[in-house]
Design a protein around this motif. Structure first.
Motif, PDB file in Angstrom:
ATOM      1  N   ALA A  75       1.591  22.249   9.934  1.00 12.64           N
ATOM      2  CA  ALA A  75       0.924  21.368  10.885  1.00 12.64           C
ATOM      3  C   ALA A  75      -0.292  20.704  10.243  1.00 12.64           C
ATOM      4  O   ALA A  75      -1.093  21.380   9.599  1.00 12.64           O
ATOM      5  N   GLY A  76      -0.365  19.389  10.406  1.00 13.24           N
ATOM      6  CA  GLY A  76      -1.499  18.675   9.848  1.00 13.24           C
ATOM      7  C   GLY A  76      -1.385  18.359   8.369  1.00 13.24           C
ATOM      8  O   GLY A  76      -2.334  17.829   7.775  1.00 13.24           O
ATOM      9  N   LYS A 124       0.834  -1.207   0.000  1.00 10.57           N
ATOM     10  CA  LYS A 124       0.000   0.000   0.000  1.00 10.57           C
ATOM     11  C   LYS A 124       0.868   1.256   0.000  1.00 10.57           C
ATOM     12  O   LYS A 124       2.057   1.215   0.303  1.00 10.57           O
ATOM     13  N   GLU A 125       0.222   2.361  -0.345  1.00  5.31           N
ATOM     14  CA  GLU A 125       0.902   3.641  -0.311  1.00  5.31           C
ATOM     15  C   GLU A 125       1.109   4.094   1.139  1.00  5.31           C
ATOM     16  O   GLU A 125       0.338   3.744   2.033  1.00  5.31           O
ATOM     17  N   ARG A 126       2.155   4.896   1.342  1.00  3.38           N
ATOM     18  CA  ARG A 126       2.352   5.492   2.657  1.00  3.38           C
ATOM     19  C   ARG A 126       1.246   6.513   2.887  1.00  3.38           C
ATOM     20  O   ARG A 126       0.937   7.325   1.986  1.00  3.38           O
ATOM     21  N   GLU A 127       0.657   6.481   4.073  1.00  5.86           N
ATOM     22  CA  GLU A 127      -0.463   7.355   4.361  1.00  5.86           C
ATOM     23  C   GLU A 127      -0.266   8.131   5.656  1.00  5.86           C
ATOM     24  O   GLU A 127       0.371   7.651   6.607  1.00  5.86           O
ATOM     25  N   PHE A 128      -0.834   9.320   5.665  1.00  4.29           N
ATOM     26  CA  PHE A 128      -0.810  10.158   6.863  1.00  4.29           C
ATOM     27  C   PHE A 128      -1.700   9.549   7.928  1.00  4.29           C
ATOM     28  O   PHE A 128      -2.795   9.079   7.642  1.00  4.29           O
ATOM     29  N   VAL A 129      -1.225   9.592   9.176  1.00  2.00           N
ATOM     30  CA  VAL A 129      -1.995   9.068  10.299  1.00  2.00           C
ATOM     31  C   VAL A 129      -2.388  10.181  11.266  1.00  2.00           C
ATOM     32  O   VAL A 129      -3.559  10.313  11.637  1.00  2.00           O
ATOM     33  N   THR A 130      -1.411  10.973  11.668  1.00  2.00           N
ATOM     34  CA  THR A 130      -1.660  12.011  12.662  1.00  2.00           C
ATOM     35  C   THR A 130      -0.555  13.051  12.591  1.00  2.00           C
ATOM     36  O   THR A 130       0.550  12.766  12.126  1.00  2.00           O
ATOM     37  N   GLY A 131      -0.863  14.249  13.067  1.00  2.00           N
ATOM     38  CA  GLY A 131       0.135  15.312  13.066  1.00  2.00           C
ATOM     39  C   GLY A 131      -0.056  16.222  14.254  1.00  2.00           C
ATOM     40  O   GLY A 131      -1.122  16.242  14.880  1.00  2.00           O
ATOM     41  N   ILE A 132       0.986  16.977  14.544  1.00  2.00           N
ATOM     42  CA  ILE A 132       0.951  17.891  15.677  1.00  2.00           C
ATOM     43  C   ILE A 132       1.706  19.164  15.310  1.00  2.00           C
ATOM     44  O   ILE A 132       2.716  19.121  14.593  1.00  2.00           O
ATOM     45  N   SER A 133       1.193  20.288  15.786  1.00  2.00           N
ATOM     46  CA  SER A 133       1.833  21.557  15.493  1.00  2.00           C
ATOM     47  C   SER A 133       3.129  21.704  16.286  1.00  2.00           C
ATOM     48  O   SER A 133       3.405  20.921  17.201  1.00  2.00           O
ATOM     49  N   SER A 134       3.903  22.723  15.969  1.00  2.00           N
ATOM     50  CA  SER A 134       5.208  22.897  16.602  1.00  2.00           C
ATOM     51  C   SER A 134       5.114  23.067  18.116  1.00  2.00           C
ATOM     52  O   SER A 134       5.945  22.565  18.864  1.00  2.00           O
ATOM     53  N   SER A 135       4.065  23.741  18.554  1.00  2.00           N
ATOM     54  CA  SER A 135       3.898  23.971  19.992  1.00  2.00           C
ATOM     55  C   SER A 135       3.177  22.820  20.684  1.00  2.00           C
ATOM     56  O   SER A 135       3.194  22.722  21.912  1.00  2.00           O
ATOM     57  N   GLY A 136       2.529  21.981  19.896  1.00  2.00           N
ATOM     58  CA  GLY A 136       1.722  20.906  20.458  1.00  2.00           C
ATOM     59  C   GLY A 136       0.283  21.292  20.704  1.00  2.00           C
ATOM     60  O   GLY A 136      -0.512  20.466  21.165  1.00  2.00           O
ATOM     61  N   GLU A 153      -8.887   8.145  14.930  1.00  2.00           N
ATOM     62  CA  GLU A 153      -9.451   9.120  15.868  1.00  2.00           C
ATOM     63  C   GLU A 153     -10.059   8.403  17.067  1.00  2.00           C
ATOM     64  O   GLU A 153     -10.818   7.444  16.916  1.00  2.00           O
ATOM     65  N   GLY A 154      -9.699   8.856  18.273  1.00  2.00           N
ATOM     66  CA  GLY A 154     -10.232   8.234  19.473  1.00  2.00           C
ATOM     67  C   GLY A 154      -9.425   7.050  19.972  1.00  2.00           C
ATOM     68  O   GLY A 154      -9.610   6.601  21.113  1.00  2.00           O
ATOM     69  N   ARG A 155      -8.520   6.530  19.149  1.00  2.00           N
ATOM     70  CA  ARG A 155      -7.674   5.407  19.569  1.00  2.00           C
ATOM     71  C   ARG A 155      -6.212   5.821  19.703  1.00  2.00           C
ATOM     72  O   ARG A 155      -5.498   5.321  20.577  1.00  2.00           O
ATOM     73  N   PHE A 156      -5.757   6.720  18.843  1.00  2.00           N
ATOM     74  CA  PHE A 156      -4.369   7.168  18.842  1.00  2.00           C
ATOM     75  C   PHE A 156      -4.288   8.576  19.429  1.00  2.00           C
ATOM     76  O   PHE A 156      -5.195   9.397  19.224  1.00  2.00           O
ATOM     77  N   THR A 157      -3.179   8.851  20.105  1.00  2.00           N
ATOM     78  CA  THR A 157      -2.933  10.184  20.642  1.00  2.00           C
ATOM     79  C   THR A 157      -1.498  10.588  20.352  1.00  2.00           C
ATOM     80  O   THR A 157      -0.565   9.861  20.717  1.00  2.00           O
ATOM     81  N   ILE A 158      -1.359  11.723  19.701  1.00  2.00           N
ATOM     82  CA  ILE A 158      -0.022  12.255  19.429  1.00  2.00           C
ATOM     83  C   ILE A 158       0.294  13.342  20.451  1.00  2.00           C
ATOM     84  O   ILE A 158      -0.589  14.108  20.849  1.00  2.00           O
ATOM     85  N   SER A 159       1.535  13.390  20.883  1.00  2.00           N
ATOM     86  CA  SER A 159       1.973  14.420  21.819  1.00  2.00           C
ATOM     87  C   SER A 159       3.456  14.680  21.588  1.00  2.00           C
ATOM     88  O   SER A 159       4.118  13.922  20.868  1.00  2.00           O
ATOM     89  N   ARG A 215      -2.071  22.054  18.546  1.00  2.00           N
ATOM     90  CA  ARG A 215      -3.024  21.511  17.582  1.00  2.00           C
ATOM     91  C   ARG A 215      -2.614  20.109  17.162  1.00  2.00           C
ATOM     92  O   ARG A 215      -1.441  19.845  16.900  1.00  2.00           O
ATOM     93  N   THR A 216      -3.603  19.237  17.093  1.00  2.00           N
ATOM     94  CA  THR A 216      -3.370  17.868  16.643  1.00  2.00           C
ATOM     95  C   THR A 216      -4.372  17.496  15.567  1.00  2.00           C
ATOM     96  O   THR A 216      -5.464  18.075  15.494  1.00  2.00           O
ATOM     97  N   TYR A 217      -3.987  16.546  14.743  1.00  2.00           N
ATOM     98  CA  TYR A 217      -4.786  16.142  13.605  1.00  2.00           C
ATOM     99  C   TYR A 217      -4.745  14.615  13.507  1.00  2.00           C
ATOM    100  O   TYR A 217      -3.693  14.014  13.723  1.00  2.00           O
TER     101      TYR A 217
END
Length: 123
Positions: free
Chosen positions: A102-103, A43-55, A65-71, A57-59
């Motif tokens: 970000a995102g 499969k192609e590489r896909e985006f999962v989650t992202g976070i802004s420089s300060s933390g 969503e609801g299972r993974f948490t980026i920090s 904002r998350t995407y």
């Protein structure tokens, strides 16, 4: 040259948890947004989650969503991906990447990439 090192991957049963880490060598790490991508076999590489420089904002993509948490901890130049409720379809090599948008969901928007860490979820 910025170096990113992912760790924390492994084999887990469905419903289990893993925490991935992405450690950066860059002193200006706090200026970068960070994204996690994954690539499953065939499969192609896909985006999962992202976070802004300060933390602030998350995407997330809908499937995590609801299972993974980026920090992130900018004092440690490290980003984390806490993955709970893992499913077999989460099996992939996970990559972290640094960029300035970000995102951002496309690979070309990221300048630096880690080597990846394997996550395998058994049913």
């Amino acid at each position: 040259q910025v170096q990113l090192v992912e760790s924390g991957g492994g084999l887990v049963q469905a419903g289990g948890s893993l925490r991935l880490s992405c450690a950066a060598s860059e002193r200006t790490f706090s200026r970068y947004a960070v994204g996690w991508f994954r690539q499953a076999p065939g499969k192609e590489r896909e985006f999962v989650t992202g976070i802004s420089s300060s933390g602030a904002r998350t995407y997330y993509v809908d499937s995590v969503e609801g299972r993974f948490t980026i920090s992130r901890d900018n004092a440690k130049n490290t980003v984390y991906l806490q993955m709970n409720g893992l499913k077999p379809e989460d099996t992939a090599v996970y990559y972290c990447a640094l960029g300035f948008s970000a995102g951002a969901t496309t690979q070309k928007q990221y300048s630096y990439w880690g080597q990846g860490t394997q996550v395998s979820v058994s049913s």
